[in-house]
Motif scaffolding. Structure first.
Motif, mmCIF file in Angstrom:
data_model
loop_
_atom_site.group_PDB
_atom_site.id
_atom_site.type_symbol
_atom_site.label_atom_id
_atom_site.label_comp_id
_atom_site.label_asym_id
_atom_site.label_seq_id
_atom_site.Cartn_x
_atom_site.Cartn_y
_atom_site.Cartn_z
ATOM 1 N N PHE A 62 9.817 -3.061 -6.047
ATOM 2 C CA PHE A 62 8.842 -3.001 -4.955
ATOM 3 C C PHE A 62 9.413 -2.227 -3.772
ATOM 4 N N TRP A 63 10.662 -2.526 -3.383
ATOM 5 C CA TRP A 63 11.265 -1.817 -2.256
ATOM 6 C C TRP A 63 11.478 -0.344 -2.590
ATOM 7 N N ASN A 64 11.823 -0.045 -3.842
ATOM 8 C CA ASN A 64 11.949 1.355 -4.250
ATOM 9 C C ASN A 64 10.632 2.095 -4.072
ATOM 10 N N SER A 65 9.537 1.480 -4.524
ATOM 11 C CA SER A 65 8.225 2.124 -4.412
ATOM 12 C C SER A 65 7.794 2.256 -2.965
ATOM 13 N N LEU A 66 8.095 1.245 -2.150
ATOM 14 C CA LEU A 66 7.689 1.291 -0.746
ATOM 15 C C LEU A 66 8.401 2.415 -0.004
ATOM 16 N N TRP A 67 9.722 2.494 -0.135
ATOM 17 C CA TRP A 67 10.468 3.560 0.536
ATOM 18 C C TRP A 67 10.098 4.935 -0.020
ATOM 19 N N LEU A 68 9.885 5.003 -1.323
ATOM 20 C CA LEU A 68 9.496 6.266 -1.943
ATOM 21 C C LEU A 68 8.157 6.749 -1.404
ATOM 22 N N ALA A 69 7.185 5.845 -1.308
ATOM 23 C CA ALA A 69 5.866 6.228 -0.817
ATOM 24 C C ALA A 69 5.910 6.606 0.656
ATOM 25 N N LEU A 70 6.667 5.867 1.458
ATOM 26 C CA LEU A 70 6.775 6.180 2.882
ATOM 27 C C LEU A 70 7.391 7.562 3.101
ATOM 28 N N LEU A 71 8.492 7.842 2.423
ATOM 29 C CA LEU A 71 9.157 9.130 2.587
ATOM 30 C C LEU A 71 8.309 10.266 2.037
ATOM 31 N N SER A 72 7.732 10.077 0.864
ATOM 32 C CA SER A 72 6.934 11.138 0.240
ATOM 33 C C SER A 72 5.719 11.488 1.088
ATOM 34 N N GLY A 131 16.689 11.017 -3.983
ATOM 35 C CA GLY A 131 16.215 12.148 -3.205
ATOM 36 C C GLY A 131 15.367 13.103 -4.023
ATOM 37 N N TRP A 132 15.791 13.372 -5.243
ATOM 38 C CA TRP A 132 14.998 14.249 -6.103
ATOM 39 C C TRP A 132 13.715 13.568 -6.571
ATOM 40 N N LEU A 133 13.745 12.251 -6.693
ATOM 41 C CA LEU A 133 12.515 11.519 -7.006
ATOM 42 C C LEU A 133 11.507 11.659 -5.877
ATOM 43 N N VAL A 134 11.987 11.611 -4.639
ATOM 44 C CA VAL A 134 11.119 11.836 -3.483
ATOM 45 C C VAL A 134 10.543 13.249 -3.527
ATOM 46 N N ALA A 135 11.372 14.232 -3.855
ATOM 47 C CA ALA A 135 10.897 15.621 -3.936
ATOM 48 C C ALA A 135 9.801 15.774 -4.986
ATOM 49 N N ALA A 136 9.957 15.109 -6.115
ATOM 50 C CA ALA A 136 8.944 15.175 -7.166
ATOM 51 C C ALA A 136 7.628 14.567 -6.706
ATOM 52 N N PHE A 195 0.283 8.184 0.473
ATOM 53 C CA PHE A 195 1.050 6.948 0.303
ATOM 54 C C PHE A 195 0.545 6.159 -0.894
ATOM 55 N N ILE A 196 -0.767 6.013 -1.014
ATOM 56 C CA ILE A 196 -1.341 5.240 -2.122
ATOM 57 C C ILE A 196 -1.032 5.907 -3.453
ATOM 58 N N GLY A 241 -3.633 -7.596 -2.566
ATOM 59 C CA GLY A 241 -3.622 -8.256 -1.267
ATOM 60 C C GLY A 241 -2.983 -7.409 -0.185
ATOM 61 N N ILE A 242 -1.846 -6.784 -0.496
ATOM 62 C CA ILE A 242 -1.166 -5.925 0.483
ATOM 63 C C ILE A 242 -2.045 -4.743 0.860
ATOM 64 N N THR A 243 -2.700 -4.149 -0.130
ATOM 65 C CA THR A 243 -3.586 -3.012 0.141
ATOM 66 C C THR A 243 -4.757 -3.422 1.017
#
Length: 264
Positions: A62-72, A131-136, A195-196, A241-243
């Motif tokens: 969950f934290w991986n997805s949250l930070w990934l979505a925020l940065l992307s 970092g490369w995952l964020v770039a993708a 983000f979504i 619920g979060i959405t």
């Protein structure tokens, strides 16, 4: 003003119920006390929600997805704003190619993008890098931001900018005090959609995640292939619920009409 007739209201109600029914059923299944996917018939239980929060893999994903979505989403907006301004306001060689390049991920299947990214990361030795995952993810969410920004900038009245220039404002001041506030609905709406899409991305992420960067959708897919129990429904209910809370807060603070429609 033309009002909807009874048949139109019945049709709209049925469409809304059809769209909401799967979400309601999944949320109800999440409260079952049983060990299998079933609607609660002997009362409601929070055991599967507790199981989610005591499952370290789901929490980390969950934290991986949250930070990934925020940065992307944030970096996609930072890239799309100058690109959209250049494409809509200036004529230069390669303008059409640049526009097509930014929007091309919309028509390329994410399965193909996942395989291509996997091959690219393997060649440059970046497999498993966050970092490369964020770039993708930036590649696949930037087109959504571009579409909204181009629409917002196209309908922009430039006489307001010209008035600011005539009063001695610099280009940076005009952008910060005039241009950006005027296109803010497009920026905010584009960020939200990016983000979504980044948070929910599964097809491409399967190919390029590593054990330390597994996102929540990938973790759910991996868990569903190994086990069938209501924990998956609990995770889905938490995401719903979060959405819902995020959309309500955004509507209260800023207003969905200003973001999605551009009303002031």
């Amino acid at each position: 003003m033309t009002r909807n007739g009874p048949l139109a209201l019945i049709f709209h109600t049925l469409v809304v119920l059809f769209m909401l029914a799967p979400l309601v059923i999944v949320c109800l299944v999440a409260f079952t006390p049983e060990n299998t996917l079933s609607l609660p018939t002997r009362g409601f239980s929070l055991r599967w929600f507790q199981a989610v929060f005591h499952h370290p893999d789901f929490v980390q994903s969950f934290w991986n997805s949250l930070w990934l979505a925020l940065l992307s989403a944030t970096l996609a907006v930072a890239l799309a704003v100058p690109a959209a301004l250049a494409i809509t306001r200036w004529e230069f060689r390669g303008r059409g190619f640049l526009n097509t390049l930014f929007l091309s991920p919309l028509i390329i299947p994410h399965l193909v993008l996942g395989v291509a990214m996997l091959r690219l990361f393997a060649l440059v030795g970046a497999t498993g890098s966050f970092g490369w995952l964020v770039a993708a993810h930036i590649v696949i969410v930037t087109p959504y931001v571009m579409r909204l920004l181009i629409a917002a900038i196209t309908g922009f009245d430039r006489s307001v900018e010209q008035a600011a220039y005539s009063l001695g404002a610099s280009e940076a001041t005009v952008f910060r005090r005039v241009t950006l506030p005027m296109i803010l609905p497009g920026v905010t709406g584009g960020w939200l959609i990016a983000f979504i899409n980044s948070f929910d991305e599964l097809t491409m992420s399967i190919f390029i995640t590593s054990p330390s960067t597994v996102t929540l959708p990938v973790r759910m897919y991996m868990y569903a292939t190994e086990s069938i129990d209501p924990m998956m429904a609990a995770v889905s209910a938490i995401i719903v619920g979060i959405t819902a809370v995020a959309v309500l807060l955004l509507d209260r603070v800023y207003g969905l009409d200003r973001i999605l429609v551009g009303q002031h």
